[in-house]
Design a protein around this motif. Structure first.
Motif, PDB file in Angstrom:
ATOM      1  N   GLY A  82      -1.211 -29.262 -27.870  1.00 20.33           N
ATOM      2  CA  GLY A  82      -0.326 -28.560 -28.790  1.00 20.33           C
ATOM      3  C   GLY A  82      -0.068 -29.318 -30.075  1.00 20.33           C
TER       4      GLY A  82
ATOM      5  N   THR B 140       1.736 -21.629 -33.199  1.00 20.51           N
ATOM      6  CA  THR B 140       2.905 -21.868 -32.361  1.00 20.51           C
ATOM      7  C   THR B 140       2.498 -22.450 -31.017  1.00 20.51           C
ATOM      8  OG1 THR B 140       2.829 -19.631 -31.424  1.00 20.51           O
ATOM      9  CG2 THR B 140       4.165 -19.943 -33.402  1.00 20.51           C
ATOM     10  N   LYS B 141       3.462 -23.105 -30.381  1.00 19.64           N
ATOM     11  CA  LYS B 141       3.227 -23.561 -29.015  1.00 19.64           C
ATOM     12  C   LYS B 141       4.425 -23.166 -28.163  1.00 19.64           C
ATOM     13  CE  LYS B 141       4.849 -28.323 -28.683  1.00 19.64           C
ATOM     14  NZ  LYS B 141       4.486 -29.697 -28.462  1.00 19.64           N
ATOM     15  N   ASP B 142       4.162 -22.958 -26.883  1.00 17.36           N
ATOM     16  CA  ASP B 142       5.200 -22.554 -25.943  1.00 17.36           C
ATOM     17  C   ASP B 142       6.069 -23.758 -25.589  1.00 17.36           C
ATOM     18  OD1 ASP B 142       4.280 -19.937 -25.787  1.00 17.36           O
ATOM     19  OD2 ASP B 142       2.892 -20.411 -24.164  1.00 17.36           O
ATOM     20  N   ILE B 143       7.380 -23.562 -25.657  1.00 13.66           N
ATOM     21  CA  ILE B 143       8.339 -24.569 -25.194  1.00 13.66           C
ATOM     22  C   ILE B 143       8.670 -24.281 -23.729  1.00 13.66           C
ATOM     23  CG2 ILE B 143      10.683 -25.472 -25.506  1.00 13.66           C
ATOM     24  CD1 ILE B 143       8.726 -26.224 -27.723  1.00 13.66           C
ATOM     25  N   ASN B 144       8.904 -23.018 -23.435  1.00 11.84           N
ATOM     26  CA  ASN B 144       9.094 -22.541 -22.065  1.00 11.84           C
ATOM     27  C   ASN B 144       8.678 -21.073 -22.032  1.00 11.84           C
ATOM     28  OD1 ASN B 144      11.376 -20.958 -22.909  1.00 11.84           O
ATOM     29  ND2 ASN B 144      12.648 -22.785 -22.781  1.00 11.84           N
ATOM     30  N   GLU B 145       8.987 -20.378 -20.942  1.00 14.89           N
ATOM     31  CA  GLU B 145       8.556 -18.975 -20.812  1.00 14.89           C
ATOM     32  C   GLU B 145       9.099 -18.075 -21.908  1.00 14.89           C
ATOM     33  OE1 GLU B 145       9.340 -17.222 -17.043  1.00 14.89           O
ATOM     34  OE2 GLU B 145       8.230 -18.752 -15.949  1.00 14.89           O
ATOM     35  N   ASP B 146      10.291 -18.404 -22.422  1.00 14.18           N
ATOM     36  CA  ASP B 146      10.960 -17.524 -23.370  1.00 14.18           C
ATOM     37  C   ASP B 146      10.962 -18.018 -24.808  1.00 14.18           C
ATOM     38  OD1 ASP B 146      11.694 -15.825 -21.237  1.00 14.18           O
ATOM     39  OD2 ASP B 146      13.416 -17.106 -20.782  1.00 14.18           O
ATOM     40  N   LYS B 147      10.449 -19.207 -25.039  1.00 12.41           N
ATOM     41  CA  LYS B 147      10.583 -19.779 -26.384  1.00 12.41           C
ATOM     42  C   LYS B 147       9.274 -20.380 -26.874  1.00 12.41           C
ATOM     43  CE  LYS B 147      13.518 -22.740 -29.144  1.00 12.41           C
ATOM     44  NZ  LYS B 147      14.681 -23.615 -29.176  1.00 12.41           N
ATOM     45  N   ARG B 148       8.960 -20.045 -28.135  1.00 18.56           N
ATOM     46  CA  ARG B 148       7.803 -20.621 -28.830  1.00 18.56           C
ATOM     47  C   ARG B 148       8.333 -21.297 -30.085  1.00 18.56           C
ATOM     48  NH1 ARG B 148       2.882 -18.009 -27.203  1.00 18.56           N
ATOM     49  NH2 ARG B 148       1.888 -18.780 -29.072  1.00 18.56           N
ATOM     50  N   VAL B 149       7.669 -22.354 -30.514  1.00 25.10           N
ATOM     51  CA  VAL B 149       8.077 -23.047 -31.728  1.00 25.10           C
ATOM     52  C   VAL B 149       6.885 -23.112 -32.693  1.00 25.10           C
ATOM     53  CG1 VAL B 149       7.561 -25.354 -30.817  1.00 25.10           C
ATOM     54  CG2 VAL B 149       9.226 -25.105 -32.647  1.00 25.10           C
TER      55      VAL B 149
END
Length: 129
Positions: A91, A26-35
């Motif tokens: 990423g 996974t990679k972080d999209i922002n502080e609250d979301k990973r994809v």
């Protein structure tokens, strides 16, 4: 599992393998979301050490799939050990440090195509890490 109906499918034609590692990359999209980008799988397919069973002392095959378990691609086989796996800084790539044929090898793979981008032999050693 995917979709509302939780569709499933088998990764392998045979069901006699030992899955040694199964990780969602996974990679972080922002502080609250990973994809999820891909799924990383280490499989032991045969008794390469001759002890009549599949275990961590047998050689490993390394594979990737898309986040839904499709597009299964074996990227490496006959690996003695996997020392480390990491996502590249962008990423979009997977960095593997592994031991194969008594060599420590650093490899970089594209997570879009699962193709080998680059490879470097770090050292030659005589025992399993």
């Amino acid at each position: 599992f995917s979709g509302e109906k939780l569709s499933t499918h088998w990764l392998y034609k045979k069901h006699t393998y030992l899955i040694n590692e199964f990780s969602t990359l996974t990679k972080d999209i922002n502080e609250d979301k990973r994809v999820a980008i891909a799924i990383y799988i280490e499989t032991i397919k045969s008794d390469t050490n001759g002890n009549n069973g599949l275990d961590n002392d047998d050689l490993i095959s390394i594979s990737l799939t898309d986040p839904y378990g499709k597009n299964y691609t074996e990227i490496e086989n006959q690996v003695e050990s996997v020392v480390d796996i990491n996502l590249g800084d962008d990423g979009k790539s997977l960095i593997l440090l592994l031991q194969k044929n008594a060599k420590v090898i650093l490899q970089k793979y594209s997570l879009a195509t699962f193709d080998l981008i680059s490879e470097k032999v770090i050292d030659e050693i005589s025992k399993k890490l």
